[in-house]
Design a protein around this motif. Sequence first.
Motif, PDB file in Angstrom:
ATOM      1  N   GLU A   1     -45.914  70.667   5.531  1.00  0.00           N
ATOM      2  CA  GLU A   1     -47.071  71.352   6.116  1.00  0.00           C
ATOM      3  C   GLU A   1     -46.732  72.795   6.442  1.00  0.00           C
ATOM      4  N   PHE A   2     -47.751  73.643   6.363  1.00  0.00           N
ATOM      5  CA  PHE A   2     -47.629  75.011   6.853  1.00  0.00           C
ATOM      6  C   PHE A   2     -48.375  75.112   8.179  1.00  0.00           C
ATOM      7  N   LEU A   3     -47.737  75.700   9.173  1.00  0.00           N
ATOM      8  CA  LEU A   3     -48.372  75.857  10.474  1.00  0.00           C
ATOM      9  C   LEU A   3     -48.620  77.327  10.757  1.00  0.00           C
TER      10      LEU A   3
ATOM     11  N   HIS B   1     -53.721  63.405  20.382  1.00  0.00           N
ATOM     12  CA  HIS B   1     -53.789  62.342  19.373  1.00  0.00           C
ATOM     13  C   HIS B   1     -54.637  62.792  18.191  1.00  0.00           C
ATOM     14  N   LYS B   2     -55.689  63.529  18.502  1.00  0.00           N
ATOM     15  CA  LYS B   2     -56.575  64.031  17.453  1.00  0.00           C
ATOM     16  C   LYS B   2     -55.842  65.004  16.539  1.00  0.00           C
ATOM     17  N   LEU B   3     -54.993  65.831  17.136  1.00  0.00           N
ATOM     18  CA  LEU B   3     -54.215  66.775  16.339  1.00  0.00           C
ATOM     19  C   LEU B   3     -53.341  66.015  15.344  1.00  0.00           C
TER      20      LEU B   3
ATOM     21  N   ARG C   1     -54.641  63.049   8.213  1.00  0.00           N
ATOM     22  CA  ARG C   1     -55.730  63.209   7.248  1.00  0.00           C
ATOM     23  C   ARG C   1     -55.353  64.250   6.196  1.00  0.00           C
ATOM     24  N   ARG C   2     -54.805  65.353   6.656  1.00  0.00           N
ATOM     25  CA  ARG C   2     -54.386  66.404   5.725  1.00  0.00           C
ATOM     26  C   ARG C   2     -53.306  65.894   4.782  1.00  0.00           C
ATOM     27  N   ALA C   3     -52.384  65.107   5.291  1.00  0.00           N
ATOM     28  CA  ALA C   3     -51.305  64.562   4.450  1.00  0.00           C
ATOM     29  C   ALA C   3     -51.891  63.660   3.365  1.00  0.00           C
ATOM     30  N   TYR C   4     -52.847  62.819   3.737  1.00  0.00           N
ATOM     31  CA  TYR C   4     -53.480  61.929   2.771  1.00  0.00           C
ATOM     32  C   TYR C   4     -54.219  62.731   1.699  1.00  0.00           C
ATOM     33  N   GLU C   5     -54.898  63.775   2.148  1.00  0.00           N
ATOM     34  CA  GLU C   5     -55.650  64.593   1.190  1.00  0.00           C
ATOM     35  C   GLU C   5     -54.704  65.286   0.215  1.00  0.00           C
ATOM     36  N   ARG C   6     -53.554  65.666   0.720  1.00  0.00           N
ATOM     37  CA  ARG C   6     -52.606  66.338  -0.173  1.00  0.00           C
ATOM     38  C   ARG C   6     -51.963  65.357  -1.138  1.00  0.00           C
ATOM     39  N   MET C   7     -51.853  64.104  -0.737  1.00  0.00           N
ATOM     40  CA  MET C   7     -51.370  63.093  -1.683  1.00  0.00           C
ATOM     41  C   MET C   7     -52.319  62.999  -2.866  1.00  0.00           C
ATOM     42  N   VAL C   8     -53.604  63.013  -2.589  1.00  0.00           N
ATOM     43  CA  VAL C   8     -54.599  63.002  -3.665  1.00  0.00           C
ATOM     44  C   VAL C   8     -54.374  64.199  -4.568  1.00  0.00           C
ATOM     45  N   LEU C   9     -54.214  65.346  -3.940  1.00  0.00           N
ATOM     46  CA  LEU C   9     -54.023  66.585  -4.677  1.00  0.00           C
ATOM     47  C   LEU C   9     -52.812  66.494  -5.596  1.00  0.00           C
ATOM     48  N   ILE C  10     -51.707  66.024  -5.039  1.00  0.00           N
ATOM     49  CA  ILE C  10     -50.451  66.001  -5.773  1.00  0.00           C
ATOM     50  C   ILE C  10     -50.471  64.953  -6.885  1.00  0.00           C
TER      51      ILE C  10
ATOM     52  N   SER D   1     -45.916  57.839  13.525  1.00  0.00           N
ATOM     53  CA  SER D   1     -45.128  57.044  12.603  1.00  0.00           C
ATOM     54  C   SER D   1     -45.786  57.025  11.219  1.00  0.00           C
ATOM     55  N   GLY D   2     -47.111  56.933  11.212  1.00  0.00           N
ATOM     56  CA  GLY D   2     -47.842  56.999   9.947  1.00  0.00           C
ATOM     57  C   GLY D   2     -47.649  58.343   9.279  1.00  0.00           C
ATOM     58  N   LEU D   3     -47.630  59.397  10.090  1.00  0.00           N
ATOM     59  CA  LEU D   3     -47.433  60.735   9.546  1.00  0.00           C
ATOM     60  C   LEU D   3     -46.036  60.866   8.942  1.00  0.00           C
ATOM     61  N   ARG D   4     -45.056  60.304   9.643  1.00  0.00           N
ATOM     62  CA  ARG D   4     -43.692  60.359   9.133  1.00  0.00           C
ATOM     63  C   ARG D   4     -43.615  59.651   7.778  1.00  0.00           C
ATOM     64  N   ARG D   5     -44.233  58.478   7.705  1.00  0.00           N
ATOM     65  CA  ARG D   5     -44.247  57.744   6.450  1.00  0.00           C
ATOM     66  C   ARG D   5     -44.940  58.538   5.341  1.00  0.00           C
TER      67      ARG D   5
END
Lengths: 228, 228
Positions: A78-80, A129-131, A137-146, B134-138
């Motif tokens: 991730e980029f922050l 928790h929302k953060l 969510r962003r990680a999942y979206e990037r999996m789609v991308l990749i 933990s989900g994010l780490r995975r």
Amino acid sequence: MMGPNIETSRSAHVIAARAVHDPLAALDPLKAAGARLSVKRGEEIVGEGNAADYCYKVVSGSVRLVKLVADGRRQVCEFLVAGDFIGLTADAHHYFTAEATADSVLMRYPCRRVESLIAGDPALAQHVHKLTTSGLRRAYERMVLICHKSAQERIAWFLLEMGKRSAGSDTFMLPMTRADIADYLGLVIETVSRVLTQLKVAGTIQVRNINRITLVDRDALEAATGEG
Amino acid sequence: MMGPNIETSRSAHVIAARAVHDPLAALDPLKAAGARLSVKRGEEIVGEGNAADYCYKVVSGSVRLVKLVADGRRQVCEFLVAGDFIGLTADAHHYFTAEATADSVLMRYPCRRVESLIAGDPALAQHVHKLTTSGLRRAYERMVLICHKSAQERIAWFLLEMGKRSAGSDTFMLPMTRADIADYLGLVIETVSRVLTQLKVAGTIQVRNINRITLVDRDALEAATGEG
DNA sequence: CGCCAGGTTGAGAGCAATCAAGCGCGGTGG
DNA sequence: CCACCGCGCTTGATTGCTCTCAACCTGGCG
């Protein structure tokens, strides 16, 4: 861990009310406990596996979260940018390395202090928790991308994403190297370079001073992402 | 909505103590509010974009979290098994689709009830936050896998991962199809099939009844992951 | 002025995707 | 009981996108 509870529960409603405008304002009491620090480009902020004693807030600049692979390669997770948090992991150790991709300024907070503050403020807890879910969510979206997008589509998406971060301005600086972009999108430097050149000669973008980008034709970029 | 709060805040220390053994025991008050439901293989549990009215806990079976791509392809973001939660997103909408990969049993809870319970129990809140991180780490680790590992390495990793979930037993059922595995690892069905065949003829694994796997040579599998 | 890190460009190879065909098993109905 | 059907899986042939290897460029800095 019990002390701060008493103090914060006293004014839970007040904090919750402020939270409507800026939920993180509830972290104000930390100002005194926070240390301001400047890091130069490439400098490590936290190391993977380090004890999670401190967490950080990006004040200015840009930070990459990376995982290092055995063979020396990297994955930029991730980029922050300004406002983002590093290390609110609810765990004893950091599971990533954080490094500055450009000279940056950070606020450093003791994790224990933040946690006890969170423990006494449900609204703040929910926001934090929302953060994290937002990151997921962003990680999942990037999996789609990749997994499902071509090099062109990934980079078109990336440029539009960077454009959004720049308050919608068409011209902006990329605060990271080609290597960072490649490791973020699951490509290699050469491919990033090639695609940027293609977009340049196609007149879709302009590239000045290496990292200064102008989005000339957003519609073409949108089309190049392969979405809708 | 108030009932559970009163009950839990009364005995916060007791719950915190129990939390050492099972932090989610704090959700016990939800039992009455929860509905038990059975879903068949392939059935949708939550749809991407749906209002997050309910969250779920997997009692038995197996669930996949997927993101659907415009061109009809899918990305399997995560496989969930007994004990895992679906939809604790701290957001108004689900950002993924959840479907059963095998006949499964779930408990369904109203999100509002869970949230108010969490709001009154910092230890529970921290535990839920921990589940998300933990989900994010995975997710980050799988990015490394997808971006930097070959098809063989990914599948070797996957088989070992499934082995761990089976309490370390060498023989276990894969509760998902080749298509699910492919979409999880960023491959296509044919590649998954080919690699499994390779591992089979190499004597590293045995495949019986399509989905019954025996890990014959764990060391060879470890080596095939490309780690250490 | 020369060095060096970061970036660009070119030629070629390889791994996995794609396209295509066939297999095997479980279920269903005649 | 057997024939048929369909889904999931396997296997084969071929393509092609991206990686790899290699050379060169460029701009900043001591």
